[in-house]
Write a protein that holds these residues in place. Sequence first.
Motif, PDB file in Angstrom:
ATOM      1  N   ARG A   1       0.847  -1.197   0.000  1.00 19.25           N
ATOM      2  CA  ARG A   1       0.000   0.000   0.000  1.00 19.25           C
ATOM      3  C   ARG A   1       0.881   1.245   0.000  1.00 19.25           C
ATOM      4  N   PRO A   2       0.659   2.146  -0.945  1.00 17.54           N
ATOM      5  CA  PRO A   2       1.497   3.358  -1.014  1.00 17.54           C
ATOM      6  C   PRO A   2       1.539   4.135   0.297  1.00 17.54           C
ATOM      7  N   GLU A   3       0.428   4.185   1.018  1.00 13.45           N
ATOM      8  CA  GLU A   3       0.407   4.957   2.266  1.00 13.45           C
ATOM      9  C   GLU A   3       1.297   4.362   3.349  1.00 13.45           C
ATOM     10  N   ALA A  33       4.308   2.935   2.513  1.00  9.31           N
ATOM     11  CA  ALA A  33       5.641   2.769   1.908  1.00  9.31           C
ATOM     12  C   ALA A  33       6.750   3.381   2.756  1.00  9.31           C
ATOM     13  N   TRP A  34       6.462   4.419   3.515  1.00  8.81           N
ATOM     14  CA  TRP A  34       7.487   5.077   4.334  1.00  8.81           C
ATOM     15  C   TRP A  34       8.089   4.134   5.367  1.00  8.81           C
ATOM     16  N   GLU A  35       7.344   3.090   5.749  1.00  7.65           N
ATOM     17  CA  GLU A  35       7.815   2.182   6.791  1.00  7.65           C
ATOM     18  C   GLU A  35       9.042   1.380   6.352  1.00  7.65           C
ATOM     19  N   ARG A  36       9.315   1.320   5.044  1.00  8.26           N
ATOM     20  CA  ARG A  36      10.468   0.569   4.538  1.00  8.26           C
ATOM     21  C   ARG A  36      11.708   1.442   4.369  1.00  8.26           C
ATOM     22  N   ILE A  37      11.628   2.698   4.757  1.00  9.74           N
ATOM     23  CA  ILE A  37      12.749   3.622   4.570  1.00  9.74           C
ATOM     24  C   ILE A  37      13.445   3.862   5.903  1.00  9.74           C
ATOM     25  N   GLY A  38      14.743   3.620   5.940  1.00  8.64           N
ATOM     26  CA  GLY A  38      15.498   3.829   7.161  1.00  8.64           C
ATOM     27  C   GLY A  38      15.878   5.285   7.352  1.00  8.64           C
ATOM     28  N   GLY A  39      16.021   5.684   8.601  1.00  6.24           N
ATOM     29  CA  GLY A  39      16.490   7.027   8.905  1.00  6.24           C
ATOM     30  C   GLY A  39      15.413   8.062   9.116  1.00  6.24           C
ATOM     31  N   LEU A  40      14.142   7.703   8.978  1.00  6.59           N
ATOM     32  CA  LEU A  40      13.077   8.687   9.125  1.00  6.59           C
ATOM     33  C   LEU A  40      12.931   9.176  10.563  1.00  6.59           C
ATOM     34  N   ASP A  41      13.377   8.373  11.510  1.00  7.49           N
ATOM     35  CA  ASP A  41      13.244   8.778  12.916  1.00  7.49           C
ATOM     36  C   ASP A  41      14.146   9.958  13.257  1.00  7.49           C
ATOM     37  N   ARG A  42      15.072  10.294  12.368  1.00 13.45           N
ATOM     38  CA  ARG A  42      15.965  11.435  12.608  1.00 13.45           C
ATOM     39  C   ARG A  42      15.396  12.748  12.070  1.00 13.45           C
ATOM     40  N   ARG A  73       4.721  11.556   2.354  1.00  7.92           N
ATOM     41  CA  ARG A  73       4.036  11.860   1.090  1.00  7.92           C
ATOM     42  C   ARG A  73       4.879  11.439  -0.112  1.00  7.92           C
ATOM     43  N   LEU A  74       6.176  11.712  -0.052  1.00 10.89           N
ATOM     44  CA  LEU A  74       7.062  11.335  -1.161  1.00 10.89           C
ATOM     45  C   LEU A  74       7.104   9.825  -1.342  1.00 10.89           C
ATOM     46  N   ALA A  75       7.174   9.090  -0.235  1.00 15.66           N
ATOM     47  CA  ALA A  75       7.221   7.625  -0.318  1.00 15.66           C
ATOM     48  C   ALA A  75       5.939   7.080  -0.934  1.00 15.66           C
ATOM     49  N   ALA A  76       4.789   7.627  -0.562  1.00 19.05           N
ATOM     50  CA  ALA A  76       3.517   7.170  -1.122  1.00 19.05           C
ATOM     51  C   ALA A  76       3.437   7.497  -2.607  1.00 19.05           C
ATOM     52  N   TRP A  77       3.876   8.704  -2.979  1.00 16.62           N
ATOM     53  CA  TRP A  77       3.869   9.084  -4.400  1.00 16.62           C
ATOM     54  C   TRP A  77       4.795   8.175  -5.201  1.00 16.62           C
ATOM     55  N   ARG A  78       5.991   7.921  -4.673  1.00 17.04           N
ATOM     56  CA  ARG A  78       6.944   7.057  -5.389  1.00 17.04           C
ATOM     57  C   ARG A  78       6.375   5.654  -5.573  1.00 17.04           C
ATOM     58  N   GLU A  79       5.783   5.082  -4.520  1.00 19.16           N
ATOM     59  CA  GLU A  79       5.236   3.726  -4.603  1.00 19.16           C
ATOM     60  C   GLU A  79       4.119   3.661  -5.626  1.00 19.16           C
ATOM     61  N   ILE A 128       7.979  18.752  -6.444  1.00 20.97           N
ATOM     62  CA  ILE A 128       7.883  20.121  -5.935  1.00 20.97           C
ATOM     63  C   ILE A 128       6.453  20.408  -5.464  1.00 20.97           C
ATOM     64  N   ALA A 129       5.480  19.887  -6.182  1.00 21.07           N
ATOM     65  CA  ALA A 129       4.084  20.076  -5.774  1.00 21.07           C
ATOM     66  C   ALA A 129       3.837  19.467  -4.396  1.00 21.07           C
ATOM     67  N   LEU A 130       4.445  18.317  -4.134  1.00 20.54           N
ATOM     68  CA  LEU A 130       4.289  17.691  -2.815  1.00 20.54           C
ATOM     69  C   LEU A 130       4.923  18.550  -1.716  1.00 20.54           C
ATOM     70  N   VAL A 131       6.052  19.172  -2.022  1.00 14.85           N
ATOM     71  CA  VAL A 131       6.684  20.067  -1.049  1.00 14.85           C
ATOM     72  C   VAL A 131       5.725  21.184  -0.658  1.00 14.85           C
ATOM     73  N   HIS A 132       5.041  21.763  -1.648  1.00 17.44           N
ATOM     74  CA  HIS A 132       4.104  22.847  -1.374  1.00 17.44           C
ATOM     75  C   HIS A 132       2.877  22.343  -0.619  1.00 17.44           C
ATOM     76  N   VAL A 133       2.373  21.163  -1.001  1.00 17.53           N
ATOM     77  CA  VAL A 133       1.194  20.616  -0.324  1.00 17.53           C
ATOM     78  C   VAL A 133       1.480  20.394   1.151  1.00 17.53           C
ATOM     79  N   VAL A 134       2.611  19.761   1.442  1.00 17.96           N
ATOM     80  CA  VAL A 134       2.955  19.474   2.837  1.00 17.96           C
ATOM     81  C   VAL A 134       3.285  20.766   3.578  1.00 17.96           C
TER      82      VAL A 134
END
Length: 386
Positions: A197-199, A201-210, A221-227, A279-285
């Motif tokens: 599930r795209p929503e 997808a962020w759970e598979r990326i290391g380093g987000l806790d920093r 948002r980027l991880a969901a868009w990429r997936e 870039i659109a995601l940057v503005h949305v967030v």
Amino acid sequence: MPFPITYIDSADELAAFCRSLGSSPWIAVDTEFVRDKTYYPKFCLLQIANGTQAACIDPLAIEDLSEVEGLLFNRAITKVFHAARQDLEIFFHRFRAVPAPIFDTQLAAPLVGHPEQIGYASLVSAMLGVTVDKEHTRTDWTQRPLSAAQKEYAANDVIHLAALYPKMREQLERLERCSWLADDFAALENPDLYVNRPEDAWERIGGLDRLKPDQFALAVRLAAWRENTAQQNDLPRNWILRDEALLEIAMKRPRNRDALQALRGIDSRVIQRYGEAMIALVHVVGDSQTVPPQPRRVQRRSAHTEAVIDAMSALVRLRCIEHTINPAVVASRKDLEEALESPDSARVLQGWRRALAGNDLQAFLDEKAILRMKDGQLALTSREYS
């Protein structure tokens, strides 16, 4: 070879083979696939054996696999795999369902004295004394025709699996441990395991806790868009955007193309194709007031927690001595910490591990049982009798 290998590339041959296996109580199953240039695995070969016959089935040549589907989804036939998850993912995407019932020799191996997550070649060597040929490990299975050596290599995967399954089953029955695996095998039948599930997808990326909260929100948002983009175009997610670049965008939050191009590690072709979307995601967030919950930051265990885990580890070791099982395959220190903090999802409190040690661990944590010395040995005793 103990019996001839059949190569099947026509619907009539496939129907005859599947009919011949209809009364088998079990079949050994394996697949060959490639996914280095796609998001979804490309199903290239299916191998099936039952101990007396084996076949390599060509799904690139046979469009209608309904005969195979009938065999795989016949609940009177146990499907035997080694490390089943990738094979089951292929069947899920092909048939939109998961074959059942399942027996996974990799999951069962620790209960008969083998290491956890043992590889197929190592298990075959240990149980059958056979050395698995690795010559065709890097074969491009999309290419046709396949050579006789490639067919033999593929067929051997299920021929050896069909030989070791009865031995492993007999060992489990002798140890009265077959029932321990029921929950683990049933879990493999859950279709949710094979849906990305795209929503999430962020759970598979290391380093987000920093990351800071606003940076983390953008990374999600980027991880969901990429997936979602990878799925729609059937491309590897790293071809869309690598994890390192995703984190860089989340931290720097470029609000225009010039700022995006100034970031390191982002290919110009990626910017050309997907720059505006990112870039659109940057503005949305940036304009959003909602920040998703962040992952729990890793914290150093307290001395008290370490002492509790030491006691839990002693209890696990005690039970493993009684059942002649390596404690390492039952619970790591991280597993024991999870049992303290998130018991509903803790691995040691699920399946056969719960039967072996998890119930006792829970009783210990609930202060219903205590560890003590008895007749010079460590023992777990109910508080009622202590």
